[in-house]
Scaffold this active site. Structure first.
Site, PDB file in Angstrom:
ATOM      1  N   ASP A 128      -5.797  -0.610  -1.679  1.00  0.00           N
ATOM      2  CA  ASP A 128      -6.496  -1.527  -2.578  1.00  0.00           C
ATOM      3  C   ASP A 128      -7.805  -2.044  -2.013  1.00  0.00           C
ATOM      4  OD1 ASP A 128      -5.138  -3.167  -0.548  1.00  0.00           O
ATOM      5  OD2 ASP A 128      -5.833  -4.868  -1.755  1.00  0.00           O
ATOM      6  N   ASP A 152      -4.989   1.530  10.851  1.00  0.00           N
ATOM      7  CA  ASP A 152      -6.392   1.264  11.175  1.00  0.00           C
ATOM      8  C   ASP A 152      -6.455   0.872  12.656  1.00  0.00           C
ATOM      9  OD1 ASP A 152      -8.970   0.244  11.331  1.00  0.00           O
ATOM     10  OD2 ASP A 152      -8.891  -0.811   9.434  1.00  0.00           O
ATOM     11  N   ARG A 208      -5.388   0.511  -6.700  1.00  0.00           N
ATOM     12  CA  ARG A 208      -4.243   1.231  -6.136  1.00  0.00           C
ATOM     13  C   ARG A 208      -3.845   2.383  -7.047  1.00  0.00           C
ATOM     14  NH1 ARG A 208      -2.203  -2.121  -2.009  1.00  0.00           N
ATOM     15  NH2 ARG A 208      -2.265  -4.351  -2.397  1.00  0.00           N
ATOM     16  N   GLU A 247       3.798   4.052   6.059  1.00  0.00           N
ATOM     17  CA  GLU A 247       2.583   3.245   5.871  1.00  0.00           C
ATOM     18  C   GLU A 247       1.567   4.010   5.044  1.00  0.00           C
ATOM     19  OE1 GLU A 247       0.929   0.723   5.762  1.00  0.00           O
ATOM     20  OE2 GLU A 247       0.896  -0.517   7.542  1.00  0.00           O
ATOM     21  N   GLY A 306       0.764  -1.247   0.000  1.00  0.00           N
ATOM     22  CA  GLY A 306       0.000   0.000   0.000  1.00  0.00           C
ATOM     23  C   GLY A 306       0.790   1.290   0.000  1.00  0.00           C
ATOM     24  N   PHE A 350     -14.041   2.021   4.871  1.00  0.00           N
ATOM     25  CA  PHE A 350     -13.079   1.465   3.928  1.00  0.00           C
ATOM     26  C   PHE A 350     -12.743   2.488   2.837  1.00  0.00           C
ATOM     27  CE2 PHE A 350     -11.445  -1.416   0.665  1.00  0.00           C
ATOM     28  CZ  PHE A 350     -10.546  -2.116   1.430  1.00  0.00           C
ATOM     29  N   VAL A 351     -11.458   2.678   2.582  1.00  0.00           N
ATOM     30  CA  VAL A 351     -11.018   3.631   1.559  1.00  0.00           C
ATOM     31  C   VAL A 351     -10.141   2.942   0.513  1.00  0.00           C
ATOM     32  CG1 VAL A 351     -11.183   5.684   3.029  1.00  0.00           C
ATOM     33  CG2 VAL A 351      -9.065   4.372   3.019  1.00  0.00           C
ATOM     34  N   LYS A 405      -7.008   6.097  10.906  1.00  0.00           N
ATOM     35  CA  LYS A 405      -8.417   6.045  11.326  1.00  0.00           C
ATOM     36  C   LYS A 405      -8.415   6.115  12.851  1.00  0.00           C
ATOM     37  CE  LYS A 405      -9.919   2.967   7.538  1.00  0.00           C
ATOM     38  NZ  LYS A 405     -10.313   1.581   7.203  1.00  0.00           N
TER      39      LYS A 405
HETATM   40  P1  IMP Z   1      -4.115  -2.280  10.934  1.00  0.00           P
HETATM   41  O1  IMP Z   1      -3.088  -3.359  11.135  1.00  0.00           O
HETATM   42  O2  IMP Z   1      -5.466  -2.683  11.471  1.00  0.00           O
HETATM   43  O3  IMP Z   1      -3.679  -0.946  11.473  1.00  0.00           O
HETATM   44  O4  IMP Z   1      -4.353  -2.152   9.366  1.00  0.00           O
HETATM   45  C1  IMP Z   1      -3.391  -1.538   8.573  1.00  0.00           C
HETATM   46  C2  IMP Z   1      -3.277  -2.178   7.213  1.00  0.00           C
HETATM   47  O5  IMP Z   1      -4.548  -2.630   6.727  1.00  0.00           O
HETATM   48  C3  IMP Z   1      -2.802  -1.143   6.231  1.00  0.00           C
HETATM   49  O6  IMP Z   1      -1.427  -1.316   5.994  1.00  0.00           O
HETATM   50  C4  IMP Z   1      -3.608  -1.389   4.988  1.00  0.00           C
HETATM   51  O7  IMP Z   1      -2.872  -2.188   4.101  1.00  0.00           O
HETATM   52  C5  IMP Z   1      -4.814  -2.127   5.438  1.00  0.00           C
HETATM   53  N1  IMP Z   1      -6.010  -1.254   5.521  1.00  0.00           N
HETATM   54  C6  IMP Z   1      -6.572  -0.742   6.643  1.00  0.00           C
HETATM   55  N2  IMP Z   1      -7.646   0.010   6.355  1.00  0.00           N
HETATM   56  C7  IMP Z   1      -7.774  -0.029   5.007  1.00  0.00           C
HETATM   57  C8  IMP Z   1      -8.705   0.589   4.084  1.00  0.00           C
HETATM   58  O8  IMP Z   1      -9.659   1.309   4.446  1.00  0.00           O
HETATM   59  N3  IMP Z   1      -8.480   0.333   2.759  1.00  0.00           N
HETATM   60  C9  IMP Z   1      -7.465  -0.461   2.314  1.00  0.00           C
HETATM   61  N4  IMP Z   1      -6.574  -1.032   3.134  1.00  0.00           N
HETATM   62  C10 IMP Z   1      -6.730  -0.822   4.472  1.00  0.00           C
HETATM   63 MG    MG Z   2      -0.526  -1.590   4.196  1.00  0.00          MG
END
Ligand code: IMP
Ligand code: MG
Length: 194
Positions: free
Chosen positions: A178, A122, A184, A118, A63, A171-172, A150
């Protein structure tokens, strides 16, 4: 609104203001211009903070590849680049809650000033996983840059030093982010509309 037949990018170029994927509709959230402006600001700030240092930017694949490339073009100090590859989402819109390492770092980060890059934080699980992985290598310093965060979804205690934008817990897609590995290549960021 005409049906999208010729690929997302073409529909956007034709002035459509939404991305329709099956039964999901995504609407504009952050424009290309806003992303570029914020990336310039972050690059400038990092250049000031790392004056006379040579930071190593570590992008989290897949990403972060677009954000990392635009960010370092706005950094005026010498720097190096490497990548991690993690997987957690699979092809779903909701995190699997598991993180696995798909590609290790290739450079020696001991004693180096590193900046993790990053696309989005999330829950913070991926970032926590990376922090725990990096720590034993004893870098001189470690900071985190994330294009998006977020804030309402954060569950882990991670400090993001350089934040592009706070976004809602929806979700974005686009600009590196992606949905099932696609979209992407969108120049702006779109959010799932309910
Ligand atoms: P986390 O581990 O829950 O913080 O999620 C982070 C990873 O999830 C990021 O590196 C993204 O690749 C993916 N991700 C989280 N939210 C989204 C979204 O809304 N769209 C696409 N990928 C996301
Ligand atoms: Mg990522």
């Amino acid at each position: 609104m005409p049906e999208i037949k010729n690929g997302i990018q073409e529909s956007i170029a034709a002035g459509e203001d939404k991305v329709v994927i099956g039964t999901d509709t995504f609407i504009p959230l952050i424009t290309e211009e806003e992303i570029q402006k914020r990336t310039r600001e972050l690059g400038k700030q990092i250049s000031l903070d790392y004056a006379s240092k040579t930071p190593v930017f570590i992008g989290v694949l897949n990403g972060a590849f677009l954000f990392l490339s635009d960010l370092i073009k706005n950094v005026s100090v010498d720097c190096e680049v490497d990548f991690f590859k993690l997987s957690s989402y699979g092809d779903e819109k909701i995190s699997s809650g598991r993180v696995t390492m798909l590609k290790e770092l290739n450079c020696d980060i001991t004693g180096r000033d590193i900046i993790i890059v990053e696309d989005i934080v999330d829950s913070g699980l991926s970032m926590k996983f990376i922090e725990d992985l990096i720590e034993p290598h004893k870098p001189a310093s470690m900071r985190i840059a994330s294009l998006l965060i977020k804030p309402d979804s954060l569950k882990y205690n991670v400090k993001i030093d350089y934040i592009g934008f706070n976004v809602p817990s929806k979700f974005v897609i686009g600009y590196g982010l992606d949905y099932a590995q696609k979209y992407r290549n969108l120049r702006s960021i779109y959010v799932l509309s309910e």
